[in-house]
Design a protein around this motif. Structure first.
Motif, short mmCIF file in Angstrom:
data_model
loop_
_atom_site.label_atom_id
_atom_site.label_comp_id
_atom_site.label_asym_id
_atom_site.label_seq_id
_atom_site.Cartn_x
_atom_site.Cartn_y
_atom_site.Cartn_z
N ILE A 92 -0.33 49.37 63.43
CA ILE A 92 0.11 49.44 62.04
C ILE A 92 1.25 48.44 61.84
CG2 ILE A 92 1.67 51.36 62.62
CD1 ILE A 92 1.37 52.37 59.77
N GLN A 93 1.23 47.77 60.70
CA GLN A 93 2.29 46.82 60.37
C GLN A 93 2.86 47.16 59.01
OE1 GLN A 93 1.25 42.63 59.79
NE2 GLN A 93 3.23 41.98 60.60
N HIS A 94 4.08 47.68 59.01
CA HIS A 94 4.78 47.88 57.75
C HIS A 94 5.37 46.55 57.30
CE1 HIS A 94 4.81 52.23 58.93
NE2 HIS A 94 4.53 52.32 57.65
N HIS A 95 5.56 46.42 56.00
CA HIS A 95 6.02 45.16 55.42
C HIS A 95 7.29 44.68 56.09
CE1 HIS A 95 6.49 42.04 52.47
NE2 HIS A 95 7.72 42.45 52.23
N GLY A 96 7.27 43.44 56.56
CA GLY A 96 8.45 42.85 57.16
C GLY A 96 8.72 43.25 58.59
N HIS A 97 7.76 43.92 59.20
CA HIS A 97 7.95 44.37 60.57
C HIS A 97 6.83 43.86 61.48
CE1 HIS A 97 11.28 47.25 59.90
NE2 HIS A 97 10.79 47.25 58.68
N GLY A 98 7.05 44.03 62.76
CA GLY A 98 6.01 43.73 63.72
C GLY A 98 5.00 44.85 63.79
N LEU A 99 4.02 44.69 64.65
CA LEU A 99 2.98 45.70 64.78
C LEU A 99 3.46 46.84 65.67
CD1 LEU A 99 1.40 43.17 63.81
CD2 LEU A 99 -0.51 44.00 65.17
N GLN A 100 3.03 48.03 65.30
CA GLN A 100 3.34 49.21 66.11
C GLN A 100 2.04 49.83 66.59
OE1 GLN A 100 6.15 51.09 63.06
NE2 GLN A 100 6.75 52.06 64.97
N PHE A 101 2.00 50.16 67.86
CA PHE A 101 0.82 50.75 68.47
C PHE A 101 0.57 52.15 67.91
CE2 PHE A 101 -2.17 51.54 71.81
CZ PHE A 101 -1.97 52.84 72.21
N PRO B 281 11.07 51.68 72.85
CA PRO B 281 11.38 50.33 73.37
C PRO B 281 11.29 49.29 72.25
CG PRO B 281 9.76 51.44 74.74
CD PRO B 281 9.91 52.27 73.52
N LYS B 282 12.19 48.32 72.32
CA LYS B 282 12.22 47.32 71.26
C LYS B 282 12.15 45.91 71.82
CE LYS B 282 14.73 50.00 67.78
NZ LYS B 282 13.49 50.31 67.06
N VAL B 283 11.44 45.08 71.10
CA VAL B 283 11.41 43.64 71.36
C VAL B 283 12.22 42.99 70.26
CG1 VAL B 283 9.94 41.61 71.46
CG2 VAL B 283 9.12 43.78 72.43
N LEU B 284 13.22 42.22 70.66
CA LEU B 284 14.11 41.60 69.69
C LEU B 284 13.79 40.12 69.55
CD1 LEU B 284 17.44 43.31 70.81
CD2 LEU B 284 15.90 44.00 68.96
N GLN B 285 13.75 39.66 68.31
CA GLN B 285 13.48 38.25 68.07
C GLN B 285 14.62 37.64 67.26
OE1 GLN B 285 8.84 38.83 67.19
NE2 GLN B 285 9.48 36.68 67.28
N PRO C 185 -3.02 48.21 77.28
CA PRO C 185 -3.12 47.60 75.96
C PRO C 185 -2.05 48.05 74.98
CG PRO C 185 -4.66 49.39 76.11
CD PRO C 185 -4.01 49.29 77.47
N GLU C 186 -1.12 48.89 75.39
CA GLU C 186 -0.05 49.27 74.48
C GLU C 186 1.00 48.17 74.53
OE1 GLU C 186 1.57 53.15 74.99
OE2 GLU C 186 3.06 52.87 73.38
N VAL C 187 0.98 47.36 73.50
CA VAL C 187 1.83 46.17 73.45
C VAL C 187 2.91 46.41 72.41
CG1 VAL C 187 1.87 43.69 72.98
CG2 VAL C 187 -0.09 44.71 74.13
N PHE C 188 4.12 46.03 72.72
CA PHE C 188 5.26 46.22 71.82
C PHE C 188 5.59 44.88 71.17
CE2 PHE C 188 6.63 50.54 72.82
CZ PHE C 188 5.89 50.78 73.97
N PHE C 189 5.68 44.89 69.85
CA PHE C 189 5.91 43.67 69.09
C PHE C 189 7.32 43.63 68.52
CE2 PHE C 189 1.78 41.56 68.58
CZ PHE C 189 0.94 42.51 69.11
N GLY C 190 7.86 42.43 68.43
CA GLY C 190 9.08 42.21 67.70
C GLY C 190 8.81 42.14 66.21
N LYS C 191 9.87 41.95 65.42
CA LYS C 191 9.73 41.90 63.97
C LYS C 191 9.30 40.53 63.47
CE LYS C 191 12.88 45.65 62.77
NZ LYS C 191 14.04 46.05 61.93
N GLY C 192 9.28 39.58 64.37
CA GLY C 192 8.81 38.25 64.00
C GLY C 192 9.91 37.30 63.59
N THR C 193 9.63 36.02 63.77
CA THR C 193 10.48 34.96 63.25
C THR C 193 9.66 34.16 62.25
OG1 THR C 193 11.84 34.72 65.24
CG2 THR C 193 11.70 32.81 63.78
#
Lengths: 114, 112
Positions: A37-46, B2-6, B99-107
């Motif tokens: 799931i991706q909320h606006h302005g965020h990364g994806l969450q499992f 857990p958090k991935v920081l960008q 396959p449980e991958v943790f994503f940052g908020k993006g740049t």
């Protein structure tokens, strides 16, 4: 070649409704299927994953998904949605090895109206 | 969790210049990834990285792209030189094994 298809780009429902977000895939070999799931302005969450066993898998926040080998599908469902479920949902496949890349579908934007 | 920081969250760069996108992955994770998302479109895999080496890269991972994780610190994506079509949101991700991958908020990278 891995492909993932999410047939609905947009789905709109009312709070309290049930919802099903569709995902079909093609892949040769042993795979993981997952939803993010991706909320606006965020990364994806499992949300959840499936590899083997019970074809219905439970995820966070009341989401579940059902695997069907015959239909090559992995649809996501929720019995009663909340406005906070509004987001973009991505279905993904990955090979059965550590660190494998995720191949995503195009995403389905779910809008939950109050 | 857990958090991935960008860092940074936004970057504007002149075409032809070099840019480095920084990622602080989850501390005990072993696998690292970069994905690219152009507004309104799907998430595209760029590269994955393990034990100091690239595992796999996609066609989007052009020769101008490079990744490294010096001394187990930040996992970086460098683009040199940048092009207009590199404008996108770049997501860093990490995982322990499955396959449980943790994503940052993006740049959000804007090349002008």
């Amino acid at each position: 070649t891995q492909t993932v298809s999410q047939s609905d780009a947009h789905v709109t429902v009312f709070e309290g409704d049930s919802v099903e977000l569709r995902c079909n895939y093609s892949y040769g070999g042993s795979i993981y299927l997952s939803w993010y799931i991706q909320h606006h302005g965020h990364g994806l969450q499992f949300l959840l994953k499936y590899y083997s066993g019970n074809p219905v898998v439970q995820g966070v926040n009341g989401f579940e998904a059902e695997f069907s080998k015959s239909d090559s599908s992995f649809h996501l469902r929720k019995a009663s949605v909340h406005w906070s479920d509004s987001a973009v949902y991505f279905c993904a496949v990955s090979a059965n090895n550590a660190g494998a890349k995720l191949t995503f579908g195009g995403g389905t934007r779910l809008t939950v109206r109050p | 969790g857990p958090k991935v920081l960008q860092i940074p969250s936004h970057q504007i760069i002149d075409m032809g210049q070099m840019v480095t996108l920084n990622c602080d992955p989850v501390s005990n994770h072993l696998y690292f990834y970069w994905y690219k998302q152009i507004l309104g479109q799907q998430m595209e895999f760029l590269v994955n990285f393990y034990n100091g080496k690239v595992m796999e890269k996609s066609k989007l991972f052009k020769d101008q792209f490079s990744v490294e994780r010096p001394d187990g610190s930040y996992f970086t994506l460098k683009i040199q030189p940048t092009a207009l079509e590199d404008s996108a949101v770049y997501f860093c991700a990490s995982s322990l094994d499955g396959p449980e991958v943790f994503f940052g908020k993006g740049t959000r990278l804007t090349v002008v």
